[in-house]
Design an enzyme around this catalytic site. Sequence first.
Site, PDB file in Angstrom:
ATOM      1  CE1 TYR A 149      -9.925   9.557  84.406  1.00  0.00           C
ATOM      2  CE2 TYR A 149     -10.112   9.907  86.771  1.00  0.00           C
ATOM      3  CZ  TYR A 149     -10.359  10.318  85.479  1.00  0.00           C
ATOM      4  OH  TYR A 149     -11.053  11.486  85.245  1.00  0.00           O
ATOM      5  CE  LYS A 153      -7.758  12.406  83.236  1.00  0.00           C
ATOM      6  NZ  LYS A 153      -8.037  13.444  82.235  1.00  0.00           N
ATOM      7  CG  ASN A 178     -17.428  13.333  91.527  1.00  0.00           C
ATOM      8  OD1 ASN A 178     -16.395  13.591  92.153  1.00  0.00           O
ATOM      9  ND2 ASN A 178     -17.858  12.098  91.340  1.00  0.00           N
ATOM     10  NE  ARG A 190     -18.877   9.833  84.283  1.00  0.00           N
ATOM     11  CZ  ARG A 190     -18.301  10.776  83.545  1.00  0.00           C
ATOM     12  NH1 ARG A 190     -17.505  11.633  84.087  1.00  0.00           N
ATOM     13  NH2 ARG A 190     -18.527  10.843  82.247  1.00  0.00           N
ATOM     14  CG  ASP A 289     -15.911   4.442  96.114  1.00  0.00           C
ATOM     15  OD1 ASP A 289     -16.462   3.989  95.105  1.00  0.00           O
ATOM     16  OD2 ASP A 289     -16.224   5.537  96.627  1.00  0.00           O
ATOM     17  N   PRO A 290     -12.891   6.585  97.103  1.00  0.00           N
ATOM     18  CG  PRO A 290     -11.938   8.294  95.841  1.00  0.00           C
ATOM     19  CD  PRO A 290     -12.715   7.021  95.704  1.00  0.00           C
TER      20      PRO A 290
HETATM   21  P1  NAD Z   1     -16.385  11.095  78.614  1.00  0.00           P
HETATM   22  O1  NAD Z   1     -16.021   9.669  78.784  1.00  0.00           O
HETATM   23  O2  NAD Z   1     -17.805  11.429  78.343  1.00  0.00           O
HETATM   24  O3  NAD Z   1     -15.509  11.782  77.497  1.00  0.00           O
HETATM   25  C1  NAD Z   1     -14.200  11.395  77.202  1.00  0.00           C
HETATM   26  C2  NAD Z   1     -14.038  11.422  75.684  1.00  0.00           C
HETATM   27  O4  NAD Z   1     -12.693  11.061  75.362  1.00  0.00           O
HETATM   28  C3  NAD Z   1     -14.937  10.418  74.974  1.00  0.00           C
HETATM   29  O5  NAD Z   1     -15.596  11.035  73.905  1.00  0.00           O
HETATM   30  C4  NAD Z   1     -13.982   9.334  74.494  1.00  0.00           C
HETATM   31  O6  NAD Z   1     -14.433   8.648  73.361  1.00  0.00           O
HETATM   32  C5  NAD Z   1     -12.725  10.145  74.255  1.00  0.00           C
HETATM   33  N1  NAD Z   1     -11.509   9.335  74.298  1.00  0.00           N
HETATM   34  C6  NAD Z   1     -11.135   8.416  75.207  1.00  0.00           C
HETATM   35  N2  NAD Z   1      -9.938   7.891  74.907  1.00  0.00           N
HETATM   36  C7  NAD Z   1      -9.538   8.524  73.775  1.00  0.00           C
HETATM   37  C8  NAD Z   1      -8.385   8.412  72.951  1.00  0.00           C
HETATM   38  N3  NAD Z   1      -7.393   7.560  73.238  1.00  0.00           N
HETATM   39  N4  NAD Z   1      -8.306   9.200  71.853  1.00  0.00           N
HETATM   40  C9  NAD Z   1      -9.294  10.057  71.542  1.00  0.00           C
HETATM   41  N5  NAD Z   1     -10.414  10.198  72.275  1.00  0.00           N
HETATM   42  C10 NAD Z   1     -10.529   9.438  73.387  1.00  0.00           C
HETATM   43  O7  NAD Z   1     -15.898  11.833  79.958  1.00  0.00           O
HETATM   44  P2  NAD Z   1     -16.068  13.343  80.420  1.00  0.00           P
HETATM   45  O8  NAD Z   1     -16.790  13.331  81.707  1.00  0.00           O
HETATM   46  O9  NAD Z   1     -16.573  14.192  79.319  1.00  0.00           O
HETATM   47  O10 NAD Z   1     -14.559  13.706  80.746  1.00  0.00           O
HETATM   48  C11 NAD Z   1     -13.772  14.532  79.897  1.00  0.00           C
HETATM   49  C12 NAD Z   1     -12.430  14.806  80.575  1.00  0.00           C
HETATM   50  O11 NAD Z   1     -12.630  15.453  81.832  1.00  0.00           O
HETATM   51  C13 NAD Z   1     -11.650  13.515  80.857  1.00  0.00           C
HETATM   52  O12 NAD Z   1     -10.287  13.739  80.588  1.00  0.00           O
HETATM   53  C14 NAD Z   1     -11.855  13.303  82.346  1.00  0.00           C
HETATM   54  O13 NAD Z   1     -10.784  12.624  82.942  1.00  0.00           O
HETATM   55  C15 NAD Z   1     -11.966  14.744  82.860  1.00  0.00           C
HETATM   56  N6  NAD Z   1     -12.730  14.773  84.104  1.00  0.00           N
HETATM   57  C16 NAD Z   1     -14.093  14.634  84.094  1.00  0.00           C
HETATM   58  C17 NAD Z   1     -14.776  14.621  85.298  1.00  0.00           C
HETATM   59  C18 NAD Z   1     -16.279  14.506  85.365  1.00  0.00           C
HETATM   60  O14 NAD Z   1     -16.810  14.432  86.477  1.00  0.00           O
HETATM   61  N7  NAD Z   1     -17.016  14.510  84.283  1.00  0.00           N
HETATM   62  C19 NAD Z   1     -14.083  14.746  86.521  1.00  0.00           C
HETATM   63  C20 NAD Z   1     -12.693  14.847  86.466  1.00  0.00           C
HETATM   64  C21 NAD Z   1     -12.020  14.875  85.258  1.00  0.00           C
HETATM   65  N1  UDP Z   2     -21.779   4.947  93.365  1.00  0.00           N
HETATM   66  C1  UDP Z   2     -22.906   4.342  93.901  1.00  0.00           C
HETATM   67  N2  UDP Z   2     -23.771   3.757  93.046  1.00  0.00           N
HETATM   68  C2  UDP Z   2     -23.610   3.765  91.692  1.00  0.00           C
HETATM   69  C3  UDP Z   2     -22.473   4.384  91.152  1.00  0.00           C
HETATM   70  C4  UDP Z   2     -21.564   4.979  92.024  1.00  0.00           C
HETATM   71  O1  UDP Z   2     -23.101   4.305  95.130  1.00  0.00           O
HETATM   72  O2  UDP Z   2     -24.467   3.210  90.982  1.00  0.00           O
HETATM   73  C5  UDP Z   2     -20.841   5.620  94.285  1.00  0.00           C
HETATM   74  C6  UDP Z   2     -19.376   5.245  94.067  1.00  0.00           C
HETATM   75  O3  UDP Z   2     -19.048   4.097  94.828  1.00  0.00           O
HETATM   76  C7  UDP Z   2     -18.687   6.497  94.578  1.00  0.00           C
HETATM   77  C8  UDP Z   2     -19.651   7.634  94.241  1.00  0.00           C
HETATM   78  O4  UDP Z   2     -20.929   6.999  94.042  1.00  0.00           O
HETATM   79  O5  UDP Z   2     -18.521   6.452  95.980  1.00  0.00           O
HETATM   80  C9  UDP Z   2     -19.282   8.400  92.982  1.00  0.00           C
HETATM   81  O6  UDP Z   2     -19.052   7.453  91.960  1.00  0.00           O
HETATM   82  P1  UDP Z   2     -18.758   7.857  90.452  1.00  0.00           P
HETATM   83  O7  UDP Z   2     -18.471   6.587  89.731  1.00  0.00           O
HETATM   84  O8  UDP Z   2     -19.822   8.741  89.934  1.00  0.00           O
HETATM   85  O9  UDP Z   2     -17.461   8.783  90.526  1.00  0.00           O
HETATM   86  P2  UDP Z   2     -16.090   8.734  91.367  1.00  0.00           P
HETATM   87  O10 UDP Z   2     -16.113   9.986  92.137  1.00  0.00           O
HETATM   88  O11 UDP Z   2     -16.066   7.537  92.254  1.00  0.00           O
HETATM   89  O12 UDP Z   2     -15.064   8.677  90.313  1.00  0.00           O
END
Ligand code: NAD
Ligand code: UDP
Length: 327
Positions: A149, A153, A178, A190, A289-290
């Site tokens: 990941y 990215k 997050n 998550r 894990d950060p």
């Molecule tokens: P999510 O998993 O709910 O959504 C991701 C979507 O992408 C899903 O609908 C999945 O089916 C689709 N997908 C995955 N692989 C695909 C592919 N090869 N082709 C087409 N569709 C595909 O996650 P989210 O939280 O909605 O995240 C959306 C974006 O935001 C992601 O790129 C993620 O990396 C980025 N992001 C989210 C967070 C967060 O905390 N939610 C944080 C940092 C970055």
């Molecule tokens: N975590 C936790 N319990 C859970 C899921 C996650 O303690 O059931 C912790 C995980 O180890 C991390 C933080 O919560 O330190 C955030 O995790 P998440 O998977 O939501 O996102 P991340 O920021 O690690 O991608």
Amino acid sequence: MEIKLPKKALVTGAAGFLGSHLCRQLLSEGYEVTAIDNLFTGNKSNIYDLMDDRRFSFVLHDVTQPFWGQFDEIYNLACPASPVHYQHNPVETIKTSVIGMMNILDLALKTKAKVLHTSTSEVYGDPLVHPQVESYWGNVNTIGIRSCYDEGKRCAETLAADYRREYGVDVRMVRIFNTYGPNMHPKDGRVISNFIMQALCDEDLTLFGDGLQTRSFQYCSDLIDAMRRFMRLSRVDVDAFCVKHSLGSPVINVGNPGEYTIKELAQETLKLLPDSKSKLVYKPLPADDPKRRRPDIILAKELLGWQPKVPLCEGLKKTIAYFREMV
Ligand code: NAD
Ligand code: UDP
């Protein structure tokens, strides 16, 4: 009289948590939206209510394959975001980030569309600089379980920067910290969805490690607001901002700087669900894990005139209300 046609947007990852909110927002602003998703982690139930709108169309499509269409704006969200999901098939995760990004950038190059790419705070890895500023290059393991990941990215950011420099593609990037809210998958893995579902089901809340690692949690509406503000800016203004701040490419952190330990998050969740019989249990900490994460959002504030509005407690209440319907 000149007839003004609606703007056309392509949203990848549209059936996911954030994609579904973005589609809804774009439609509310009058856009025509083409939504693509391979439904790996997304669910059509997140967008069912949009299907009747004639300005909305859904295409089952994997971004690792080229996609064609004429759009004014492309929002690239396709990629599993939960560690559990992106580690399920790490090679697919890298392909999605890297080949998917190339396909999107090629489409933008051919059609002169503007692109907003969703990058992540994970590009900072387990950061040694706190809070994280955009100029920090990060501390990332190239061969660990999160690397598919993180490095995917990071490579997507590099591609965006090079397509912009080499070919002039108008691409902007948000490093999302997050983010949580309704439409997250209840079994997403998550931390917020886990804690809320566990508390609603009277199961113990699983804290990984000592629970003292920190995260900064942003409610989804704040993120969508920032994304839209970024896309509304003219290229001239974005370029001038990059020059002013010596940014090699337009990339900004978007998150809520409120920083909580995971233990504090668990306690806050239980406070909002006082009838829950759940307790806290400790489980092993996953590799890499950060330890600390908090965005510096000075650039986002200046560029977008934006700051997050929804405090954790309020966002958690809305998210709990959503998940309550599922148990
Ligand atoms: P999510 O998993 O709910 O959504 C991701 C979507 O992408 C899903 O609908 C999945 O089916 C689709 N997908 C995955 N692989 C695909 C592919 N090869 N082709 C087409 N569709 C595909 O996650 P989210 O939280 O909605 O995240 C959306 C974006 O935001 C992601 O790129 C993620 O990396 C980025 N992001 C989210 C967070 C967060 O905390 N939610 C944080 C940092 C970055
Ligand atoms: N975590 C936790 N319990 C859970 C899921 C996650 O303690 O059931 C912790 C995980 O180890 C991390 C933080 O919560 O330190 C955030 O995790 P998440 O998977 O939501 O996102 P991340 O920021 O690690 O991608």
